[in-house]
Write a protein that holds these residues in place. Structure first.
Motif, PDB file in Angstrom:
ATOM      1  N   GLU A  60       0.832  -1.209   0.000  1.00  0.00           N
ATOM      2  CA  GLU A  60       0.000   0.000   0.000  1.00  0.00           C
ATOM      3  C   GLU A  60       0.868   1.262   0.000  1.00  0.00           C
ATOM      4  OE1 GLU A  60      -3.221  -0.051  -0.527  1.00  0.00           O
ATOM      5  OE2 GLU A  60      -3.258  -2.240  -0.463  1.00  0.00           O
ATOM      6  N   TYR A  95       2.522   1.584  -3.434  1.00  0.00           N
ATOM      7  CA  TYR A  95       1.544   1.978  -4.447  1.00  0.00           C
ATOM      8  C   TYR A  95       1.169   3.449  -4.300  1.00  0.00           C
ATOM      9  CZ  TYR A  95      -2.251   1.374  -7.783  1.00  0.00           C
ATOM     10  OH  TYR A  95      -3.046   1.492  -8.877  1.00  0.00           O
ATOM     11  N   ASP A  96       0.985   3.903  -3.073  1.00  0.00           N
ATOM     12  CA  ASP A  96       0.673   5.324  -2.828  1.00  0.00           C
ATOM     13  C   ASP A  96       1.783   6.232  -3.323  1.00  0.00           C
ATOM     14  OD1 ASP A  96      -1.794   4.659  -1.745  1.00  0.00           O
ATOM     15  OD2 ASP A  96      -1.123   4.878   0.341  1.00  0.00           O
ATOM     16  N   GLU A 144       1.825   7.549  -7.065  1.00  0.00           N
ATOM     17  CA  GLU A 144       0.815   8.505  -7.539  1.00  0.00           C
ATOM     18  C   GLU A 144       1.478   9.667  -8.271  1.00  0.00           C
ATOM     19  OE1 GLU A 144      -2.772  11.301  -5.778  1.00  0.00           O
ATOM     20  OE2 GLU A 144      -1.721   9.944  -4.462  1.00  0.00           O
ATOM     21  N   VAL A 145       0.881  10.054  -9.383  1.00  0.00           N
ATOM     22  CA  VAL A 145       1.382  11.202 -10.140  1.00  0.00           C
ATOM     23  C   VAL A 145       0.262  12.250 -10.235  1.00  0.00           C
ATOM     24  CG1 VAL A 145       3.024   9.898 -11.500  1.00  0.00           C
ATOM     25  CG2 VAL A 145       0.721  10.154 -12.346  1.00  0.00           C
ATOM     26  N   ALA A 146       0.657  13.489 -10.352  1.00  0.00           N
ATOM     27  CA  ALA A 146      -0.325  14.562 -10.475  1.00  0.00           C
ATOM     28  C   ALA A 146      -0.974  14.500 -11.857  1.00  0.00           C
ATOM     29  CB  ALA A 146       0.346  15.920 -10.267  1.00  0.00           C
ATOM     30  N   ALA A 147      -2.245  14.786 -11.899  1.00  0.00           N
ATOM     31  CA  ALA A 147      -2.970  14.753 -13.181  1.00  0.00           C
ATOM     32  C   ALA A 147      -2.676  15.991 -14.000  1.00  0.00           C
ATOM     33  CB  ALA A 147      -4.460  14.667 -12.934  1.00  0.00           C
TER      34      ALA A 147
END
Length: 62
Positions: free
Chosen positions: A52, A55-56, A59-62
């Motif tokens: 977890e 995986y966190d 995260e990439v910014a949209a």
């Protein structure tokens, strides 16, 4: 009393992520896989909490 931690085998992790074992070992060699623990028999286990966190961190910014 604490609940036991869930530990996945490499096969379970690969099935969950939809990747091959060779991809996992490639990621591990490059330092891109989640943290693993090696058992005395040489098998690897991956804690659910480590998955977890790993995986966190992807995260990439949209």
């Amino acid at each position: 009393m604490r609940a036991p931690r869930e530990r996945l085998t490499v096969a379970q992790f690969c099935a969950e992520m939809g990747i091959s074992r060779s991809t996992f070992y490639d990621w591990k060699a490059k330092g891109r896989a989640p943290r693993c623990r090696k058992l005395p028999n040489g098998e690897l286990r991956i804690d659910r909490a480590d998955i977890e966190s790993w995986y966190d961190a992807l995260e990439v910014a949209a």
